[in-house]
Design a protein around this motif. Structure first.
Motif, PDB file in Angstrom:
ATOM      1  N   LEU A 155       6.054 -70.309  56.314  1.00 13.02           N
ATOM      2  CA  LEU A 155       5.831 -69.367  55.219  1.00 13.02           C
ATOM      3  C   LEU A 155       5.949 -70.062  53.860  1.00 13.02           C
ATOM      4  N   GLY A 177       3.575 -61.909  49.256  1.00 16.76           N
ATOM      5  CA  GLY A 177       3.826 -61.341  50.583  1.00 16.76           C
ATOM      6  C   GLY A 177       4.565 -62.312  51.482  1.00 16.76           C
ATOM      7  N   ALA A 178       4.166 -63.586  51.440  1.00 21.95           N
ATOM      8  CA  ALA A 178       4.856 -64.598  52.243  1.00 21.95           C
ATOM      9  C   ALA A 178       6.290 -64.777  51.766  1.00 21.95           C
ATOM     10  N   TRP A 180       8.181 -62.514  50.281  1.00 16.71           N
ATOM     11  CA  TRP A 180       8.945 -61.333  50.714  1.00 16.71           C
ATOM     12  C   TRP A 180       9.290 -61.449  52.200  1.00 16.71           C
ATOM     13  N   HIS A 181       8.365 -61.982  52.983  1.00 14.05           N
ATOM     14  CA  HIS A 181       8.618 -62.191  54.408  1.00 14.05           C
ATOM     15  C   HIS A 181       9.766 -63.171  54.605  1.00 14.05           C
ATOM     16  N   THR A 184      13.018 -61.300  53.824  1.00 18.28           N
ATOM     17  CA  THR A 184      13.404 -60.322  54.847  1.00 18.28           C
ATOM     18  C   THR A 184      13.852 -61.008  56.136  1.00 18.28           C
ATOM     19  N   GLN A 185      13.223 -62.138  56.490  1.00 19.52           N
ATOM     20  CA  GLN A 185      13.679 -62.883  57.670  1.00 19.52           C
ATOM     21  C   GLN A 185      15.095 -63.390  57.475  1.00 19.52           C
TER      22      GLN A 185
END
Length: 302
Positions: A155, A177-178, A180-181, A184-185
Motif C-alpha cells: 500500500l 484511499g491507500a 486510509w487503508h 485502518t490495517q
C-alpha cells in the motif's frame, strides 16, 4: 522531554539529514493543492501531503519542535532507527511501523551503524487525530509491529506511485484511499511476532501481488524479521522454489495468459510481466517452456 520552541539543536540533531539519499523517491504536494483538495466536495476527509521511499538512509532524521498538522507514518523494512515523542525515545526495528500523531512535537532518526530503509507518508484531514485516538495511537505507543507487514508495504508503494503520477483529483483520491487503508490495517492489528509459517504465507502473497517489481530477498526477510538465509530456507521448504525462481514462474504464467488471450506484441507482454528486455524475456520463456513465446502463441490449444 521537549523544551520550548527556542530550544537550540544539539550536535546530534545538527547532523540529521531530512532527505537527499541515493535511490530515494519523494513527492511533496504543493500546499495550495492540499487546501484545494480538502475543500472539494467528496474529498474533505483525508489527503496524502508527502510520501517517499528512502533506502539505507544514512544520517536520516528530523526534529520538529514546532508540531505539524499531518500524521507521519513510517515503515522500516530494513535496518533500524528511533523515534521520540514528548514521552521519550523508542527504538524502531525492521518490520515495525512508526505512527506520529499530528499536532505533537516529535523526532526520529536512522541508527548510526545500521541505517533504516523507509517507506513513509504524511496525511492531513479533520478525522485523523480522532481516528488515531480511537485506534490507540498515542505518544506513549508510537511504534507497532503488524502481524503482516507485506500488504502495508504494498500500500505504501501504491501511495507513492499514485502521487508520482500527477496531482489530479483522481490520483490524490487513489493515494488517499491507500493511506486510509494503511491506517485502518494498523488500527485493527495487535502487535506480535510473526510465526514463521505465517511469514512465508504472507511473503508469497506479497510476491504474487508484485510480480512485475524487483524483489529483494534481504528486504523480504527483513520485513519478516528473519535473516536472509533463514528466510530463504523457509521459503524454499514451504513453496518448493527459491524466491526469485518462484517470481519467474509467476511471471511466465501471466505471460502465457497474455499470449493466449491478447494480441499484444512480445515486447509489450514482456514489459507487462516485468521484463524491459524482450530478448531476455524470450530466453527465459524458452528455458522454461522449451519454445519461444511466438511458437507458444502459434500452438493450437483447447
Amino acid at each position: 522531554m521537549y523544551l520550548d520552541n527556542s530550544t537550540m539543536l544539539t550536535q546530534n540533531d545538527a547532523m540529521l539529514i531530512p532527505d537527499g539519499f541515493p535511490g530515494q523517491r519523494m513527492l511533496v504536494l504543493p500546499r495550495p493543492r492540499v487546501r484545494e483538495y480538502l475543500q472539494q466536495e467528496g474529498t474533505t476527509r483525508l489527503v496524502v501531503t508527502d510520501c517517499g521511499y528512502f533506502p539505507q538512509a544514512d544520517s536520516h532524521g528530523r526534529r520538529r519542535v514546532v508540531p505539524i498538522a499531518q500524521v507521519v507514518v513510517m515503515v522500516c523494512v530494513e535496518g533500524s532507527g528511533w523515534c521520540e515523542t514528548e514521552v521519550g525515545r523508542f527504538p524502531v526495528k525492521r518490520g515495525q511501523v512508526v505512527i506520529l500523531m499530528p499536532g505533537r512535537p516529535h523526532a526520529y532518526g536512522a541508527d548510526a551503524l545500521d541505517p533504516w530503509t523507509l517507506w513513509w507518508f504524511h496525511a492531513a484531514g479533520p478525522d485523523i487525530e480522532a481516528f488515531l485516538r480511537v485506534a490507540g495511537t498515542t505518544p506513549e505507543n508510537p511504534v507497532r509491529r503488524p502481524r503482516n507487514i507485506y500488504p502495508i508495504v504494498s500500500l505504501m508503494s501504491e501511495i507513492l506511485r499514485w502521487m508520482e503520477r500527477d496531482s489530479t483529483t483522481t490520483s490524490l483520491m487513489a493515494a488517499s484511499g491507500a493511506a486510509w487503508h494503511v491506517l485502518t490495517q494498523l488500527a485493527s492489528e495487535r502487535s506480535r511476532s510473526a510465526d514463521s509459517g505465517d511469514a512465508i504465507e504472507h511473503a508469497v502473497e506479497y510476491v504474487r501481488a508484485r510480480i512485475v517489481d524487483h524483489i529483494s530477498v534481504p528486504e523480504l526477510a527483513a520485513m519478516a524479521s528473519l535473516s536472509a538465509s533463514h528466510f530463504s530456507a523457509l521459503f524454499k521448504r514451504e513453496v518448493g522454489y527459491p524466491v526469485l525462481q518462484y517470481q519467474t514462474l509467476l511471471r511466465m504464467a501471466r505471460a502465457r495468459e497474455l499470449l493466449d488471450v491478447t494480441s499484444g506484441t512480445i515486447a509489450a507482454i514482456a514489459a507487462e510481466v516485468g521484463y524491459q528486455d524482450s530478448f531476455y524475456f524470450a530466453r527465459q520463456f524458452k528455458k522454461i517452456h522449451g519454445m519461444t513465446p511466438r511458437e507458444y502463441r502459434d500452438e493450437h490449444k483447447g
